[in-house]
Write a protein that holds these residues in place. Structure first.
Motif, PDB file in Angstrom:
ATOM      1  N   GLN A 196       0.801  -1.143  -0.079  1.00 29.99           N
ATOM      2  CA  GLN A 196      -0.023  -0.029   0.104  1.00 29.99           C
ATOM      3  C   GLN A 196       0.865   1.223  -0.046  1.00 29.99           C
ATOM      4  OE1 GLN A 196      -2.202   1.063   3.414  1.00 29.99           O
ATOM      5  NE2 GLN A 196      -4.045   1.538   2.394  1.00 29.99           N
ATOM      6  N   ALA A 197       0.773   1.934  -1.182  1.00 34.48           N
ATOM      7  CA  ALA A 197       1.799   3.124  -1.290  1.00 34.48           C
ATOM      8  C   ALA A 197       3.064   2.818  -0.947  1.00 34.48           C
ATOM      9  CB  ALA A 197       1.231   4.351  -0.053  1.00 34.48           C
ATOM     10  N   GLY A 198       3.376   1.585  -1.438  1.00 34.08           N
ATOM     11  CA  GLY A 198       4.836   1.224  -1.468  1.00 34.08           C
ATOM     12  C   GLY A 198       5.382   0.841  -0.101  1.00 34.08           C
ATOM     13  N   ARG A 199       4.450   0.481   0.679  1.00 30.72           N
ATOM     14  CA  ARG A 199       4.819  -0.209   1.975  1.00 30.72           C
ATOM     15  C   ARG A 199       4.058  -1.523   1.867  1.00 30.72           C
ATOM     16  NH1 ARG A 199       2.248  -0.298   7.191  1.00 30.72           N
ATOM     17  NH2 ARG A 199       0.567   0.847   6.324  1.00 30.72           N
ATOM     18  N   ILE A 200       4.897  -2.479   2.593  1.00 32.55           N
ATOM     19  CA  ILE A 200       4.357  -3.889   2.611  1.00 32.55           C
ATOM     20  C   ILE A 200       3.675  -3.857   3.932  1.00 32.55           C
ATOM     21  CG2 ILE A 200       4.944  -6.226   3.137  1.00 32.55           C
ATOM     22  CD1 ILE A 200       7.328  -5.782   1.473  1.00 32.55           C
ATOM     23  N   VAL A 201       2.054  -4.349   3.677  1.00 28.21           N
ATOM     24  CA  VAL A 201       1.164  -4.544   4.483  1.00 28.21           C
ATOM     25  C   VAL A 201       0.729  -5.926   5.075  1.00 28.21           C
ATOM     26  CG1 VAL A 201       0.438  -2.118   4.541  1.00 28.21           C
ATOM     27  CG2 VAL A 201      -0.661  -3.859   3.198  1.00 28.21           C
ATOM     28  N   GLY A 202       1.199  -7.122   4.028  1.00 31.94           N
ATOM     29  CA  GLY A 202       0.953  -8.364   4.161  1.00 31.94           C
ATOM     30  C   GLY A 202       1.872  -9.291   3.513  1.00 31.94           C
ATOM     31  N   VAL A 203       1.876 -10.490   3.857  1.00 32.64           N
ATOM     32  CA  VAL A 203       2.917 -11.496   3.189  1.00 32.64           C
ATOM     33  C   VAL A 203       2.174 -12.887   3.206  1.00 32.64           C
ATOM     34  CG1 VAL A 203       4.976 -12.297   3.229  1.00 32.64           C
ATOM     35  CG2 VAL A 203       4.748 -10.188   4.166  1.00 32.64           C
ATOM     36  N   ALA A 204       2.411 -13.354   2.309  1.00 35.34           N
ATOM     37  CA  ALA A 204       1.995 -14.924   2.027  1.00 35.34           C
ATOM     38  C   ALA A 204       2.917 -15.586   1.428  1.00 35.34           C
ATOM     39  CB  ALA A 204       0.646 -14.999   1.103  1.00 35.34           C
ATOM     40  N   GLY A 205       3.390 -16.727   2.610  1.00 34.10           N
ATOM     41  CA  GLY A 205       4.650 -17.605   2.154  1.00 34.10           C
ATOM     42  C   GLY A 205       3.890 -19.121   1.572  1.00 34.10           C
ATOM     43  N   VAL A 206       4.457 -19.390   0.453  1.00 33.59           N
ATOM     44  CA  VAL A 206       3.916 -20.710  -0.126  1.00 33.59           C
ATOM     45  C   VAL A 206       5.104 -21.571  -0.254  1.00 33.59           C
ATOM     46  CG1 VAL A 206       2.452 -21.278  -2.107  1.00 33.59           C
ATOM     47  CG2 VAL A 206       2.436 -18.969  -1.212  1.00 33.59           C
ATOM     48  N   VAL A 207       4.881 -22.843  -0.186  1.00 35.40           N
ATOM     49  CA  VAL A 207       5.903 -23.712  -0.217  1.00 35.40           C
ATOM     50  C   VAL A 207       5.261 -24.834  -0.813  1.00 35.40           C
ATOM     51  CG1 VAL A 207       7.108 -22.994   1.943  1.00 35.40           C
ATOM     52  CG2 VAL A 207       5.485 -24.966   2.128  1.00 35.40           C
ATOM     53  N   PRO A 208       6.307 -25.730  -1.603  1.00 30.64           N
ATOM     54  CA  PRO A 208       5.865 -26.767  -2.523  1.00 30.64           C
ATOM     55  C   PRO A 208       5.374 -27.973  -1.735  1.00 30.64           C
ATOM     56  CG  PRO A 208       8.223 -26.558  -2.476  1.00 30.64           C
ATOM     57  CD  PRO A 208       7.835 -25.423  -1.533  1.00 30.64           C
ATOM     58  N   VAL A 209       4.417 -28.844  -2.336  1.00 28.81           N
ATOM     59  CA  VAL A 209       3.960 -29.910  -1.824  1.00 28.81           C
ATOM     60  C   VAL A 209       4.493 -30.925  -3.152  1.00 28.81           C
ATOM     61  CG1 VAL A 209       2.328 -31.633  -0.774  1.00 28.81           C
ATOM     62  CG2 VAL A 209       2.385 -29.064  -0.286  1.00 28.81           C
ATOM     63  N   PRO A 210       5.730 -31.216  -3.412  1.00 22.46           N
ATOM     64  CA  PRO A 210       6.187 -31.701  -4.675  1.00 22.46           C
ATOM     65  C   PRO A 210       5.466 -33.016  -5.415  1.00 22.46           C
ATOM     66  CG  PRO A 210       8.074 -31.090  -3.537  1.00 22.46           C
ATOM     67  CD  PRO A 210       6.808 -31.234  -2.327  1.00 22.46           C
ATOM     68  N   ALA A 211       5.391 -34.297  -4.173  1.00 18.83           N
ATOM     69  CA  ALA A 211       4.678 -35.256  -4.726  1.00 18.83           C
ATOM     70  C   ALA A 211       3.288 -35.109  -5.129  1.00 18.83           C
ATOM     71  CB  ALA A 211       4.988 -36.333  -3.607  1.00 18.83           C
ATOM     72  N   ARG A 212       2.369 -34.098  -4.684  1.00 13.51           N
ATOM     73  CA  ARG A 212       1.142 -33.731  -5.159  1.00 13.51           C
ATOM     74  C   ARG A 212       1.247 -32.742  -6.204  1.00 13.51           C
ATOM     75  NH1 ARG A 212      -0.988 -34.335   1.029  1.00 13.51           N
ATOM     76  NH2 ARG A 212      -2.846 -35.481   0.641  1.00 13.51           N
ATOM     77  N   ARG A 213       2.167 -32.143  -6.757  1.00 15.22           N
ATOM     78  CA  ARG A 213       2.193 -31.147  -7.481  1.00 15.22           C
ATOM     79  C   ARG A 213       1.512 -29.917  -7.089  1.00 15.22           C
ATOM     80  NH1 ARG A 213       1.158 -34.278 -13.010  1.00 15.22           N
ATOM     81  NH2 ARG A 213      -0.335 -35.274 -11.790  1.00 15.22           N
ATOM     82  N   GLY A 214       1.610 -29.829  -5.735  1.00 18.15           N
ATOM     83  CA  GLY A 214       0.802 -28.691  -5.182  1.00 18.15           C
ATOM     84  C   GLY A 214       1.484 -27.855  -4.482  1.00 18.15           C
ATOM     85  N   TRP A 215       0.683 -26.914  -3.570  1.00 18.52           N
ATOM     86  CA  TRP A 215       1.468 -25.834  -3.047  1.00 18.52           C
ATOM     87  C   TRP A 215       0.727 -25.651  -1.555  1.00 18.52           C
ATOM     88  CZ3 TRP A 215       5.996 -23.555  -4.156  1.00 18.52           C
ATOM     89  CH2 TRP A 215       6.408 -23.607  -5.566  1.00 18.52           C
ATOM     90  N   PHE A 216       1.501 -25.265  -0.482  1.00 20.02           N
ATOM     91  CA  PHE A 216       0.899 -24.765   0.845  1.00 20.02           C
ATOM     92  C   PHE A 216       1.048 -23.389   1.062  1.00 20.02           C
ATOM     93  CE2 PHE A 216       2.022 -25.941   5.382  1.00 20.02           C
ATOM     94  CZ  PHE A 216       0.954 -25.493   5.922  1.00 20.02           C
TER      95      PHE A 216
END
Length: 334
Positions: A196-216
């Protein structure tokens, strides 16, 4: 909790996770604090609480090798004078190991097909309204690069938001599978920021679930002053990215004590509501309309009681001591 394993061990585990990581917890075992038990072409990631070896999810190996790996691990724990339990196991492990483990249902894990997300938005007016609110306040979401996660202004902004978010929690920071760690093995993980206006106000960290070809979506962190809808806008960004990548399996992780748990765990859900809103977390995930809810278990040897195993698991989350954790929580201030 133990100190971090040597980098060579963690690289070995990363190779196993890339090939065999089937549980949502698999990539989390690369984060700080875990020990590793290797046997054949597989490993078990665990923490030593002093009385027990508490495993993060299921053994990481090919399905046909899991029974041998588990038996070797249990034997090693007995030789070391430790109890054992496996936190956040799924139905597949129960079917593979049969009577070698007992299990207690501890919650549910929602799963989405990101390609259906556009249809979900069409049905959910309230969800569209949350996205509109955040956008009206100038919030935009974008994926950050691995180099931005490693150093620089963006990383510093993420660290500031994470610190503010942790300070806003009622409970002291916990460990084990809920440790907030957004930067390790940045080439394999994905990270999305709300700005927001160049300032970070939220974060989503996403990691792989390789054997399911998915993400968490492992971490969803929002600055306490972020506009309403920021969290939903981050999830929207992740879902759209996943759909573009052809991903058909994505989870937001365990909703603890949700669903058809035992009466005593239901009582714990009610009594612990002042410190942790179990029902609210489940409702938040439910409003995003997952495709299904998967039961999640605490598994342990038949010779152990369910409640002794549950206490051991809680010790892993509270950094080894309930009294110390309670004191840290009580002294956090308003």
């Amino acid at each position: 909790m133990t100190s971090s394993a040597p980098i060579a061990e963690r690289e070995r585990v990363l190779s196993l996770v890339r090939r065999y990581g089937w549980n949502a917890t698999a990539f989390q075992t690369l984060e700080a604090g875990y020990r590793y038990f290797f046997h054949g072409d597989g490993c078990v990631a665990y923490v030593d609480t002093g009385g027990a070896w508490v495993v993060a999810g299921a053994p990481i190996a090919a399905p046909e090798a899991i029974v041998d790996l588990l038996e070797a691990f249990l034997a090693s724990a007995r030789a070391a004078g430790r109890r054992t339990c496996l936190f956040a196991t799924e139905q597949r492990l129960l079917e593979l190991v049969g009577q070698r483990l007992r299990s207690l249902r501890i919650g549910e894990q929602p799963v989405w097909d990101p390609e259906a997300w556009a249809d979900t938005l069409k049905r959910r007016r309230s969800l569209r309204e949350q996205l509109r609110r955040a956008r009206a306040k100038g919030v935009v979401v974008r994926e950050v690069t691995a180099s931005e996660l490693e150093a620089g202004e963006i990383r510093e902004g993420i660290e500031r938001v994470a610190e503010r978010w942790l300070k806003s929690r009622a409970m002291a920071p916990m460990d084990f599978l809920v440790r907030l760690e957004l930067f390790s093995f940045s080439a394999d993980r994905r990270c999305f920021v709300a700005e927001q206006a160049g300032r970070i106000v939220g974060v989503a960290g996403v990691v792989p679930v390789p054997a399911r070809r998915g993400w968490f979506v492992e971490d969803l962190v929002r600055d306490p002053a972020a506009p309403n809808g920021t969290g939903e806008l981050l999830i929207d960004g992740v879902m759209r990215w996943a759909a573009e990548q052809g991903v058909d399996w994505l989870t937001l992780g365990l909703a603890p004590l949700a669903g058809d748990v035992s009466p005593l765990l239901q009582a714990a859900r009610k009594s612990g509501a002042l410190l942790y809103d179990f029902g609210g977390l489940r409702s938040y995930k439910a409003k995003l309309e997952p495709e299904l809810w998967m039961p999640i278990y605490l598994s342990f040897p038949p010779t152990q009681s369910a409640w002794r195993s549950l206490i051991d698991a809680l010790a892993a989350f509270t950094r080894g001591g309930f009294f110390g954790f309670g004191w840290r929580t009580l002294t956090r201030g308003p």
